[in-house]
Design an enzyme around this catalytic site. Sequence first.
Site, PDB file in Angstrom:
ATOM      1  N   THR A   1       0.839  -1.196   0.000  1.00  0.00           N
ATOM      2  CA  THR A   1       0.000   0.000   0.000  1.00  0.00           C
ATOM      3  C   THR A   1       0.873   1.244   0.000  1.00  0.00           C
ATOM      4  O   THR A   1       2.104   1.150  -0.020  1.00  0.00           O
ATOM      5  CB  THR A   1      -0.945  -0.025   1.218  1.00  0.00           C
ATOM      6  N   ASN A   2       0.232   2.401  -0.002  1.00  0.00           N
ATOM      7  CA  ASN A   2       0.929   3.683   0.099  1.00  0.00           C
ATOM      8  C   ASN A   2       0.568   4.314   1.426  1.00  0.00           C
ATOM      9  O   ASN A   2      -0.509   4.069   1.947  1.00  0.00           O
ATOM     10  CB  ASN A   2       0.433   4.628  -1.001  1.00  0.00           C
ATOM     11  N   ARG A   3       1.416   5.176   1.908  1.00  0.00           N
ATOM     12  CA  ARG A   3       1.079   5.920   3.109  1.00  0.00           C
ATOM     13  C   ARG A   3       0.077   7.005   2.769  1.00  0.00           C
ATOM     14  O   ARG A   3       0.332   7.822   1.883  1.00  0.00           O
ATOM     15  CB  ARG A   3       2.316   6.657   3.592  1.00  0.00           C
TER      16      ARG A   3
END
Length: 401
Positions: free
Chosen positions: A212-214
């Site tokens: 995922t991305n932050r």
Amino acid sequence: MLAGKRILIVIGGGIAAYKVLEVIRRLKERGAQVRVILTHSGKEFVTPMTVGALSGEKVFSDLFDPTEEQDIGHIVLSRDTDLILVAPATANLIARMANGIADELATASLLAAAAPIIVCPAMNQRMWAHPATQRNAAQLAADGVRFIGPAEGRMAERNETGVGRLSEPMEIVAGVEAFFAQAEQPKPLVGRHVLVTSGPTIEPIDPVRFITNRSSGKQGHAVAAAAARAGARVTLISGPVSIPDPSGVDVVRVETAQQMFEAVFSALPADAAIMAAAVSDWRPTSVAHEKIKKTAGDPPPLLFVENPDILATLGHGAQRPKIVVGFAAETTSIEANAARKLATKGADYIVANDVSATGGVFGSDVNRVRILSKSGMDVWPTLSKEEVAERLIALVADRLR
Ligand code: CTP
């Protein structure tokens, strides 16, 4: 500014109830008509006599008092008003409101309310910090209830300080004035449809793992809320986040970039699109159906394929909204990268922010952004994410006009 405004105050049973007498006086001075409902425990702290003398109106308290119900009735009481102020809002009163409990006149009126509600919490700091109270307050916020305070400082209990005090009377009055000022602001996006993406996407590797991305979703959600306040119909397409849904917004929950892509294109047409999501650029080539087992000394390779670029597809597509805004989260060469994205993504604006370790943006409540467009670059000061959202929506509204 408050002349002729009808304000209903619900006074709960807390030590701070006496401070609300001052609020009544100040609201009256400013021309408001103030009516009061005392909760049963509120009567232990201030008397109907004092409250009635200050408000100049009959004070209500009992749901089953036939004379009170004949006089006006709880439904009328809560409908015939421009704003309901709950102060002090005790932990118990907040819990009852959050759960729709109507066990006395005050709570029945709150449940029947059509007017906007502002809650001013007041309780011991441990009660305010308790997960149950936090959960209830978050629920009320998600239901569209506004908050003033609680403030930080000394508690009624000796030697205790923390967050939980009732805000000072003049802060409450200022909050009420700000509420009416905002409510009466022109709504430049009435009749417009605004699409917002927010949060991260998650790309599964197997049933238990993902990349995922932050992204907290705070900025995207703030943009959706600001667009709704400006009168737009808002579709918020959000990846998994742990913040509440903004009120007055249609929320479509997605997980992967592909799902977000599909949700965006099925929400069209739109007048404006603001793409604040941190979309995963890649996803694993294939998703394992069973959990990938750990074999000692032999970590599995991860192969990726590129995800569709939602913003670029929208920005260059046939159904392009009139205004398209992208975000650029950069750790280096912020302006150069943002300028490149403006062109490659077909956006009207790129909101660029510094997400390097020193930028301090992720999960934070403030943002320092630069706005790039064909006509140049604007550097905005450090602002709260809500203020960034307000300014951005003002910009979009201006361009749509
Ligand atoms: N974006 C998108 N779909 C993607 C990737 C990004 O819609 N598959 C959008 C984001 O929502 C954001 C903008 O594109 O508005 C820029 O995202 P960013 O991650 O900064 O840019 P990338 O194109 O991924 O470029 P890079 O990773 O090289 O910085």
